[in-house]
Design an enzyme around this catalytic site. Structure first.
Site, PDB file in Angstrom:
ATOM      1  N   LYS A  10       0.820  -1.222   0.000  1.00 33.04           N
ATOM      2  CA  LYS A  10       0.000   0.000   0.000  1.00 33.04           C
ATOM      3  C   LYS A  10       0.855   1.274   0.000  1.00 33.04           C
ATOM      4  O   LYS A  10       2.054   1.229   0.262  1.00 33.04           O
ATOM      5  CB  LYS A  10      -0.924  -0.033   1.223  1.00 33.04           C
ATOM      6  CG  LYS A  10      -1.922  -1.195   1.203  1.00 33.04           C
ATOM      7  CD  LYS A  10      -2.930  -1.060   2.353  1.00 33.04           C
ATOM      8  CE  LYS A  10      -3.917  -2.220   2.341  1.00 33.04           C
ATOM      9  NZ  LYS A  10      -4.968  -2.043   3.379  1.00 33.04           N
ATOM     10  N   TYR A  50     -12.462  -2.380  -3.684  1.00 30.26           N
ATOM     11  CA  TYR A  50     -12.939  -2.517  -2.301  1.00 30.26           C
ATOM     12  C   TYR A  50     -14.460  -2.443  -2.186  1.00 30.26           C
ATOM     13  O   TYR A  50     -14.982  -2.142  -1.118  1.00 30.26           O
ATOM     14  CB  TYR A  50     -12.290  -1.450  -1.413  1.00 30.26           C
ATOM     15  CG  TYR A  50     -10.890  -1.791  -0.968  1.00 30.26           C
ATOM     16  CD1 TYR A  50     -10.641  -2.900  -0.160  1.00 30.26           C
ATOM     17  CD2 TYR A  50      -9.808  -0.994  -1.326  1.00 30.26           C
ATOM     18  CE1 TYR A  50      -9.361  -3.210   0.278  1.00 30.26           C
ATOM     19  CE2 TYR A  50      -8.511  -1.299  -0.891  1.00 30.26           C
ATOM     20  CZ  TYR A  50      -8.306  -2.410  -0.089  1.00 30.26           C
ATOM     21  OH  TYR A  50      -7.039  -2.716   0.349  1.00 30.26           O
ATOM     22  N   ASN A 113      -2.014   0.307   6.721  1.00 29.08           N
ATOM     23  CA  ASN A 113      -1.470  -0.937   7.283  1.00 29.08           C
ATOM     24  C   ASN A 113      -0.573  -1.715   6.314  1.00 29.08           C
ATOM     25  O   ASN A 113      -0.418  -2.924   6.433  1.00 29.08           O
ATOM     26  CB  ASN A 113      -2.595  -1.800   7.868  1.00 29.08           C
ATOM     27  CG  ASN A 113      -3.562  -2.298   6.820  1.00 29.08           C
ATOM     28  OD1 ASN A 113      -3.489  -1.890   5.663  1.00 29.08           O
ATOM     29  ND2 ASN A 113      -4.458  -3.187   7.207  1.00 29.08           N
ATOM     30  N   HIS A 116      -2.178  -5.486   1.720  1.00 26.31           N
ATOM     31  CA  HIS A 116      -3.471  -6.166   1.600  1.00 26.31           C
ATOM     32  C   HIS A 116      -3.204  -7.579   1.102  1.00 26.31           C
ATOM     33  O   HIS A 116      -2.304  -7.782   0.294  1.00 26.31           O
ATOM     34  CB  HIS A 116      -4.384  -5.455   0.589  1.00 26.31           C
ATOM     35  CG  HIS A 116      -5.552  -6.295   0.168  1.00 26.31           C
ATOM     36  ND1 HIS A 116      -6.698  -6.373   0.929  1.00 26.31           N
ATOM     37  CD2 HIS A 116      -5.736  -7.122  -0.888  1.00 26.31           C
ATOM     38  CE1 HIS A 116      -7.535  -7.222   0.336  1.00 26.31           C
ATOM     39  NE2 HIS A 116      -6.972  -7.694  -0.760  1.00 26.31           N
ATOM     40  N   GLU A 127      -9.564 -11.195  -7.239  1.00 29.84           N
ATOM     41  CA  GLU A 127      -8.641 -10.063  -7.092  1.00 29.84           C
ATOM     42  C   GLU A 127      -7.450 -10.184  -8.048  1.00 29.84           C
ATOM     43  O   GLU A 127      -6.961  -9.173  -8.560  1.00 29.84           O
ATOM     44  CB  GLU A 127      -8.167  -9.960  -5.637  1.00 29.84           C
ATOM     45  CG  GLU A 127      -9.299  -9.547  -4.706  1.00 29.84           C
ATOM     46  CD  GLU A 127      -8.873  -9.432  -3.244  1.00 29.84           C
ATOM     47  OE1 GLU A 127      -9.726  -9.089  -2.414  1.00 29.84           O
ATOM     48  OE2 GLU A 127      -7.687  -9.689  -2.923  1.00 29.84           O
TER      49      GLU A 127
HETATM   50  P1  CMP Z   1      -7.377  -4.640   3.747  1.00 29.55           P
HETATM   51  O1  CMP Z   1      -6.892  -6.020   4.019  1.00 29.55           O
HETATM   52  O2  CMP Z   1      -6.776  -3.929   2.598  1.00 29.55           O
HETATM   53  O3  CMP Z   1      -8.953  -4.674   3.553  1.00 29.55           O
HETATM   54  C1  CMP Z   1      -9.784  -3.578   3.863  1.00 29.55           C
HETATM   55  C2  CMP Z   1      -9.051  -2.478   4.555  1.00 29.55           C
HETATM   56  O4  CMP Z   1      -9.848  -1.548   5.224  1.00 29.55           O
HETATM   57  C3  CMP Z   1      -8.168  -3.045   5.624  1.00 29.55           C
HETATM   58  O5  CMP Z   1      -7.097  -3.752   5.046  1.00 29.55           O
HETATM   59  C4  CMP Z   1      -7.790  -1.795   6.406  1.00 29.55           C
HETATM   60  O6  CMP Z   1      -6.641  -1.154   5.927  1.00 29.55           O
HETATM   61  C5  CMP Z   1      -8.989  -0.908   6.145  1.00 29.55           C
HETATM   62  N1  CMP Z   1      -9.695  -0.695   7.413  1.00 29.55           N
HETATM   63  C6  CMP Z   1     -10.252  -1.635   8.193  1.00 29.55           C
HETATM   64  N2  CMP Z   1     -10.790  -1.052   9.281  1.00 29.55           N
HETATM   65  C7  CMP Z   1     -10.551   0.266   9.179  1.00 29.55           C
HETATM   66  C8  CMP Z   1     -10.851   1.376   9.986  1.00 29.55           C
HETATM   67  N3  CMP Z   1     -11.502   1.237  11.150  1.00 29.55           N
HETATM   68  N4  CMP Z   1     -10.437   2.583   9.564  1.00 29.55           N
HETATM   69  C9  CMP Z   1      -9.785   2.718   8.379  1.00 29.55           C
HETATM   70  N5  CMP Z   1      -9.469   1.685   7.572  1.00 29.55           N
HETATM   71  C10 CMP Z   1      -9.850   0.482   7.975  1.00 29.55           C
END
Ligand code: CMP
Length: 139
Positions: A10, A50, A113, A116, A127
């Protein structure tokens, strides 16, 4: 079984030059990077990727973040690759991630984070085909 899973490095991680360190974690875990490209998503593309989260309160923020700067999309292959990748990534929220995982070491927050990964065989197939054509996938 040998599986393939879709991984995204990311914007928070590409921005901090962490692509190589993250790829080393995948390779050390026995995951092979069989396809990889650096792209910049549009808001529409992030929103489509998403779509499953579109009713969530963080959907707008998530799409803006994913479209903010380039990402590296990749296909990882290996024995139980989907689960193995999830183990190497660690919990979604870095505060809950185990020691040695990518999110524990590199993630900034639950939103930023760093990585993904697909969560199941059906989403992995969907995906992978979102980002890669058959021609781009060699074994
Ligand atoms: P990902 O595995 O990419 O799938 C969905 C994403 O939503 C997840 O990782 C997080 O980065 C994001 N996400 C989940 N919960 C929250 C939250 N409370 N606030 C912002 N982003 C979120």
């Amino acid at each position: 079984a040998i599986e393939r899973t879709l991984s995204i490095i990311k914007p928070d991680a590409t921005r901090r030059n962490l692509t190589g360190k993250i790829n080393a974690k995948f390779e050390e875990a026995g995951l092979r990077i069989v396809a990889q490209k650096r792209i910049k998503l549009t808001m529409d593309q992030a929103g489509q990727f998403y779509e499953v989260h579109k009713e969530r309160p963080f959907y707008g923020e998530l799409c803006e973040f994913m479209a903010s700067e380039p990402v590296v999309v990749q296909v990882l292959e290996g024995e139980s690759a989907i689960l193995k990748n999830r183990e190497v990534m660690g919990a979604t929220n870095p505060a809950d991630a185990a020691d040695g995982t990518i999110r524990k070491e590199f993630a900034l927050s639950v939103g930023e984070n760093s990585v993904h990964g697909s969560d199941a065989p059906d989403t992995a197939a969907q995906e992978i085909s979102f980002f890669f054509s058959g021609l781009e996938l060699v074994g």
